[in-house]
Design an enzyme around this catalytic site. Structure first.
Site, mmCIF file in Angstrom:
data_model
loop_
_atom_site.group_PDB
_atom_site.id
_atom_site.type_symbol
_atom_site.label_atom_id
_atom_site.label_comp_id
_atom_site.label_asym_id
_atom_site.label_seq_id
_atom_site.Cartn_x
_atom_site.Cartn_y
_atom_site.Cartn_z
ATOM 1 N N GLY A 184 67.348 8.940 63.704
ATOM 2 C CA GLY A 184 66.751 8.618 62.413
ATOM 3 C C GLY A 184 66.306 7.174 62.355
ATOM 4 O O GLY A 184 65.934 6.580 63.369
ATOM 5 N N SER A 185 66.389 6.601 61.168
ATOM 6 C CA SER A 185 65.834 5.266 60.938
ATOM 7 C C SER A 185 66.730 4.176 61.504
ATOM 8 O O SER A 185 67.936 4.361 61.690
ATOM 9 C CB SER A 185 65.674 5.029 59.442
ATOM 10 O OG SER A 185 66.959 4.910 58.844
ATOM 11 N N GLU B 214 69.547 6.998 68.121
ATOM 12 C CA GLU B 214 68.160 6.992 68.590
ATOM 13 C C GLU B 214 67.324 6.712 67.358
ATOM 14 O O GLU B 214 67.280 7.523 66.442
ATOM 15 C CB GLU B 214 67.873 8.351 69.238
ATOM 16 C CG GLU B 214 66.558 8.431 69.941
ATOM 17 C CD GLU B 214 65.513 9.056 69.050
ATOM 18 O OE1 GLU B 214 64.876 8.292 68.294
ATOM 19 O OE2 GLU B 214 65.355 10.278 69.103
ATOM 20 N N CYS C 179 59.555 9.943 66.023
ATOM 21 C CA CYS C 179 60.047 8.649 66.494
ATOM 22 C C CYS C 179 59.220 8.182 67.684
ATOM 23 O O CYS C 179 59.239 7.006 68.030
ATOM 24 C CB CYS C 179 61.527 8.734 66.870
ATOM 25 S SG CYS C 179 61.893 10.035 68.035
#
Lengths: 496, 496
Positions: free
Chosen positions: B214-215, B238, B274
């Site tokens: 995620g962020s 990640e 991503c």
């Protein structure tokens, strides 16, 4: 400052490296980084063998062992052996580098739904090495960390250890000349000294990883510092806690033998091993503490501690253990004068071994605890209260001991290495070795600082997607110029 | 709460799990831990295949895709494909588990100077999985992290993603039943929901590792939380940054083609990858920004953003980029109503691409920058200013392009994956894949969250010294009951 532990006398000084000089050294290391990274494993193996050869030149070896003895008081015999071991380690890592499995070269051909992919481990760049006080050669400036970082293709800047600064300088000088003669790029190995220089080593943007062997306090300080960087870098800190020894019911039948081995192990090197067994757990009624006390008095070990601070903390640690509930069973002076602390065995009640007690914290030096456990449930409870450790030993009644499988299975999740009828103190540098352990024995429990897998720490995989052969790194090219074992479409292939 | 991104309407709710329930679920996972850890790789492969089969039951698959579409608006076609991919991933990791190389089984016989040593990777214990918003199946409750943790022998407690909470619950229900039927221990897979539950997942003493997709904000918050524990645990986050694309001089000769591919890649899934290429670097004078603008208007992509916050931040991000010096070249609405943000291309001057500028921070959503570089020196400078990234692409003039080898070599140290004449968006799950990258693209640059090596994250090696065969774990026993590839005395051996 350099001191003689036997007398406490100062016999030399090493200039602290100013931070701007540290940065300049690291810039040189970073500039060397690309050449070191793209050298072949065979090239690097040549550099490591050249350093090993240089250490073994008889005059050099004798001078190094003598200098090390003056700074550490560990004795010329032990230190000469450790120097030979250090050369052997360097040659072992040269062999591992050349074998090449550590590169993890892997290729998948394109399929109808997936692109061609290939992966290889690549060196991180400059590594800061903080060696140990207690192994001036094997875990020092040219020890496992430096050897494996160079083997993996990373330049090294090491920090001189304050317990043996003159030796650190001399090791860097000998190795620097050998590396230069063997064709290693200028900047492959540097040395700094002083506390501020150590901080600068960790915070510099050039540094890509840190390897440390030493105290929990020191290791965690570096780990925190690295975690505050803009670009966080990995810290491989091997710190150590209390390594337990479990005596099974059948093992207790050879208690005198076990007690003698325990004393030899926990007093080895005046107790200054991260793998020192610090707690013996024996069956109730075995009177193990008395047996260990007798063995200690019979052994009458002698030796000094490495630094004034270690000596002071070892003595203070015994007082702390007594305050926390330990009873001194035997206390034997190991030296007169200099930085000494008596070798001490304390007995404790198993019920006092609870999380948070000082009894379960490491006391560096020739100090150990003995406790008796009532039954398997109490043994499991006590082991569950321990911090993660580097190593544990089981003293059994032999391979057929019915308690052995369960005991090994209980210990394995708690430590990095389980030994049976063998003491944890020695750490062999082989393919299968794992010298690590759960937090806080190490800051990176997946990593080992000794053995073939120690190279992995200083690498990071990179994948190449649909990249033409000519633009791939040598490790992944179709003609396999480095003759590496490689996995292709999921199946391992070995070079002919 | 569950919302429909197409309208912003709320259509359901998932109860937040109270912290004490989280702790109870983790206690169950920890209790299952030993049975999961000692199951054979073949057992675990059976569990993973059972989950894959359950996902592919036609009625189940249709219902899951439909539910996912209602919560994510990613479209039933894409989501059905992603579900099939998720089942294929589970089967791939089953195969990897059975092949067994990941266990790293290694044995050294005793020599005159070294003891018998054997090492194997052992599962860490319960893993907390925080899936991604943008891949509700492939990186969700049953995605790569859960599949590889189970394959490695670790129970999983996953957190329901707030962007698709109903789907998360349904996935856990389907998988839970399949695991039970396949004989997996009770407690092998759990699910929690809510922010406080996520915190409790990371801080519980039962949790031994965290996997997150995620962020950067979310991942680093979990990493900090884990670093404040008494026993620090690894966080494999990640996160992703700006993935660069470099167009070489020869690549610029097919600029229309490159521009079209760039638009397709950065608007895929409404830019919510991503691995989205966020910055195209083309040679000076190529007028690349105009070409990309034309391609964007021609493509006219449609779609919604996953959450109200993502939509708001994507729109605000474009304004930030303009304030930081970006010029909007093309802006195309992707949806009317609901959580939409226009697809936007901005051109920037290479001189403005400097460390610390907002231009070099990720803007999640269908937004990308284009810049022209004057020469190789400027290209290298700009690449050096970028944060570490998951992936980079080179758009070349073909395999003979003279700029290609240098370009790939410059990018490799900066990213986790380099693609040539291929877009970075897709992440194949194969033996050679590496889906990771330098800090801060991930918190653990040595780890991959996709591909065979993803199992390694959830293991820790343990060495056995002088341990009799009967007390060794199966992976190391002389009769090799799991038929593993093993290294013996430094040489790989393969089961017949």
């Amino acid at each position: 400052m350099s001191y003689d532990p036997r007398t406490g006398e100062r016999h030399g000084e090493v200039r602290a490296t100013p931070p701007e000089e540290v940065e300049a050294l690291l810039a040189r290391a970073a500039a060397a980084g690309r050449a070191v990274a793209t050298s072949s494993p065979a090239d690097r193996a040549g550099w490591l063998r050249a350093v090993a050869d240089a250490l073994e030149v008889p005059d050099t070896a004798a001078a190094l062992a003598s200098l090390a003895d003056r700074e550490t008081a560990l004795g010329v015999a032990r230190l000469s052996g450790e120097l030979a071991r250090t050369a052997a380690q360097l040659r072992f890592y040269a062999e591992v580098a050349e074998e090449g499995s550590w590169l993890g070269a892997t290729s998948d051909h394109a399929t109808g739904t997936t692109p061609a992919l290939a992966r290889v481990r690549q060196p991180l760049g400059p590594v800061a090495v903080f060696g140990a006080s207690n192994f001036p050669f094997a875990f020092g400036v040219l020890g496992n960390d430096t050897a494996t970082a160079l083997a993996a293709g990373c330049p090294v800047v090491a920090k001189a250890h304050p317990a043996h600064p003159l030796l650190s300088v001399e090791l860097a000088r000998v190795a620097g000349a050998a590396l230069r003669d063997a064709g290693a790029p200028d900047g492959s190995l540097g040395l700094v000294a002083g506390f501020a220089a150590g901080t600068a080593l960790v915070t510099s943007a050039h540094t890509r990883a840190v390897a440390f062997t030493g105290s929990q306090r020191g290791g965690l300080a570096l780990w925190r510092l690295a975690n505050e960087r803009e670009v966080v870098i990995p810290v491989f800190a091997e710190m150590g806690t209390v390594n337990p020894v479990v005596v099974t019911a059948a093992g207790a039948e050879r208690l005198e033998d076990v007690a003698g081995g325990f004393v030899a192990s926990f007093t080895l090197g005046t107790g200054q091993f991260c793998t020192k067994p610090g707690l013996l757990l024996a069956p109730v009624g075995s009177r193990a503490a008395e047996a260990v006390g007798r063995a200690l008095r019979a052994a009458a070990p002698s030796g000094w501690l490495l630094t004034e601070a270690i000596g002071r903390e070892a003595a203070a640690g015994v007082e702390d253990l007594v305050r926390a509930g330990g009873d001194v069973v035997a206390r034997v002076a190991t030296a007169a004068g200099g930085w000494a602390a008596p070798a001490t065995v304390l007995s404790v009640e198993a019920v006092e071994l609870v999380h948070g007690s000082r009894l379960l914290e490491e006391c560096f030096g020739p100090v150990a605890l003995v406790a008796e456990y009532a039954d398997e449930a109490e043994l499991r409870r006590v082991l569950g209260e321990l911090q993660g450790a580097l190593a544990a030993s089981v003293m059994s009644g032999g391979p057929e001991d019915p308690d052995l499988p369960a005991c090994v299975a209980v210990l394995a999740p708690l430590v990095g290495r389980v030994a049976v009828d063998d003491w944890p103190t020695g750490v062999a540098w082989t393919w299968a070795q794992h010298h690590g352990g759960p937090w806080p024995a190490t800051s990176a429990p997946q990593a080992t600082s000794v053995g073939a897998a120690a190279l992995d720490r200083f690498t990071r995989p990179v994948a190449y997607q649909s990249v033409p052969d000519a633009a791939l790194p040598p490790a992944l090219r179709a003609d396999n110029p480095w003759r590496l074992p490689r996995r292709v479409d999921g199946v391992m292939e070995w070079p002919p």
